[in-house]
Design a protein around this motif. Structure first.
Motif, mmCIF file in Angstrom:
data_model
loop_
_atom_site.group_PDB
_atom_site.id
_atom_site.type_symbol
_atom_site.label_atom_id
_atom_site.label_comp_id
_atom_site.label_asym_id
_atom_site.label_seq_id
_atom_site.Cartn_x
_atom_site.Cartn_y
_atom_site.Cartn_z
ATOM 1 N N LEU A 134 8.591 4.868 -13.617
ATOM 2 C CA LEU A 134 8.770 4.344 -12.275
ATOM 3 C C LEU A 134 7.398 4.072 -11.680
ATOM 4 O O LEU A 134 6.685 4.991 -11.296
ATOM 5 N N ILE A 135 7.025 2.814 -11.650
ATOM 6 C CA ILE A 135 5.745 2.404 -11.088
ATOM 7 C C ILE A 135 6.066 1.394 -9.998
ATOM 8 O O ILE A 135 6.757 0.400 -10.238
ATOM 9 N N LEU A 136 5.579 1.662 -8.795
ATOM 10 C CA LEU A 136 5.936 0.796 -7.666
ATOM 11 C C LEU A 136 4.961 -0.356 -7.465
ATOM 12 O O LEU A 136 5.367 -1.459 -7.151
ATOM 13 N N ASN A 137 3.693 -0.108 -7.597
ATOM 14 C CA ASN A 137 2.682 -1.134 -7.348
ATOM 15 C C ASN A 137 1.861 -1.336 -8.612
ATOM 16 O O ASN A 137 1.241 -0.386 -9.094
ATOM 17 N N PHE A 138 1.867 -2.558 -9.105
ATOM 18 C CA PHE A 138 1.095 -2.770 -10.328
ATOM 19 C C PHE A 138 0.797 -4.250 -10.552
ATOM 20 O O PHE A 138 1.445 -5.125 -10.003
ATOM 21 N N HIS A 139 -0.218 -4.463 -11.381
ATOM 22 C CA HIS A 139 -0.516 -5.769 -11.977
ATOM 23 C C HIS A 139 -0.076 -5.646 -13.426
ATOM 24 O O HIS A 139 -0.167 -4.561 -14.014
ATOM 25 N N ALA A 140 0.382 -6.742 -14.012
ATOM 26 C CA ALA A 140 0.863 -6.678 -15.387
ATOM 27 C C ALA A 140 0.550 -7.975 -16.118
ATOM 28 O O ALA A 140 0.227 -8.992 -15.503
ATOM 29 N N VAL A 141 0.672 -7.906 -17.433
ATOM 30 C CA VAL A 141 0.599 -9.101 -18.263
ATOM 31 C C VAL A 141 1.641 -8.958 -19.366
ATOM 32 O O VAL A 141 1.786 -7.893 -19.959
ATOM 33 N N ASN A 142 2.392 -10.019 -19.561
ATOM 34 C CA ASN A 142 3.370 -10.095 -20.654
ATOM 35 C C ASN A 142 2.904 -11.173 -21.617
ATOM 36 O O ASN A 142 2.632 -12.303 -21.194
ATOM 37 N N PHE A 143 2.828 -10.839 -22.881
ATOM 38 C CA PHE A 143 2.568 -11.832 -23.915
ATOM 39 C C PHE A 143 3.962 -12.248 -24.389
ATOM 40 O O PHE A 143 4.571 -11.588 -25.227
ATOM 41 N N VAL A 144 4.468 -13.307 -23.774
ATOM 42 C CA VAL A 144 5.869 -13.712 -23.866
ATOM 43 C C VAL A 144 6.293 -14.011 -25.295
ATOM 44 O O VAL A 144 7.372 -13.628 -25.731
ATOM 45 N N ASP A 146 2.043 -9.588 -10.371
ATOM 46 C CA ASP A 146 1.972 -8.324 -9.660
ATOM 47 C C ASP A 146 3.343 -7.973 -9.101
ATOM 48 O O ASP A 146 4.214 -8.825 -8.977
ATOM 49 N N SER A 147 3.514 -6.692 -8.800
ATOM 50 C CA SER A 147 4.764 -6.211 -8.228
ATOM 51 C C SER A 147 4.410 -5.162 -7.182
ATOM 52 O O SER A 147 3.573 -4.283 -7.434
ATOM 53 N N TRP A 148 5.031 -5.277 -6.018
ATOM 54 C CA TRP A 148 4.695 -4.381 -4.917
ATOM 55 C C TRP A 148 5.948 -3.781 -4.322
ATOM 56 O O TRP A 148 7.015 -4.383 -4.334
ATOM 57 N N GLN A 149 5.792 -2.583 -3.767
ATOM 58 C CA GLN A 149 6.903 -1.944 -3.068
ATOM 59 C C GLN A 149 7.157 -2.674 -1.757
ATOM 60 O O GLN A 149 6.376 -3.551 -1.367
ATOM 61 N N CYS A 150 8.217 -2.325 -1.092
ATOM 62 C CA CYS A 150 8.580 -2.961 0.179
ATOM 63 C C CYS A 150 7.412 -2.932 1.152
ATOM 64 O O CYS A 150 6.690 -1.951 1.243
ATOM 65 N N GLY A 151 7.249 -4.027 1.856
ATOM 66 C CA GLY A 151 6.181 -4.108 2.847
ATOM 67 C C GLY A 151 5.096 -5.082 2.444
ATOM 68 O O GLY A 151 4.493 -5.727 3.284
ATOM 69 N N ASN A 152 4.821 -5.200 1.159
ATOM 70 C CA ASN A 152 3.860 -6.190 0.691
ATOM 71 C C ASN A 152 4.653 -7.243 -0.057
ATOM 72 O O ASN A 152 5.002 -7.061 -1.213
#
Length: 161
Positions: free
Chosen positions: A76-86, A95-101
């Protein structure tokens, strides 16, 4: 009636023009960019998902070093940057952010190995949505970045060249 034969008679100047146009056509059709050469380097990035521990989004104006950890779906990670090698040539950094951002950025591009431990990444577009929505930036030609890949246990480091 006699035979109906039609002959096209060209002046010397017109004949030269036809020959030059033919040569130009041949050059344009035979000089296509053959595209990127396929390499024989093993691609262990294909179909993998990573959390970027440091360095932020992988972008042309981004950091010089990125620390990556395998993304575990159960974590469970709420705030992060990521990369997918599709797949074997496409990547997405987001990026993914919790509510508010509610400002989200997604970077689309392609990657390929130039050496066993070196990749070139080409950014095709950057899309911003949510509160920072903006027209998608499209790069023609793509923005190129080259990274050395350093393995540190189960983590990877991408170091910009």
């Amino acid at each position: 009636m006699g035979k109906n034969t039609s002959q096209i008679k060209l002046s010397e100047e017109e004949a030269v023009k036809v020959i030059l146009l033919s040569i130009i056509l041949i050059l344009f059709t035979s000089c296509k960019n053959p595209g990127r050469k396929k390499t024989n380097f093993p691609n262990e990035l294909k179909n993998t998902h990573w959390i970027i521990d440091s360095g932020g989004l992988i972008a042309p104006d981004g950091d010089t070093t990125y620390e990556l950890s395998k993304r575990v779906d159960s974590a469970l990670i709420l705030n992060f940057h990521a990369v997918n090698f599709v797949d074997e040539e496409r990547f997405e950094s987001f990026d993914s952010w919790q509510c508010g951002n509610d400002c989200f950025t997604k970077i689309y591009g392609r990657y390929y190995f130039v050496q066993a431990n070196q990749i070139e990444m080409e950014v095709d577009s950057i899309r911003k949505s949510g509160t920072c929505e903006a027209p998608t930036q499209v790069f023609r030609p793509a923005k190129e970045m080259t990274f050395d890949i350093v393995e540190k246990g189960k983590q990877l480091q991408l170091i910009r060249k």
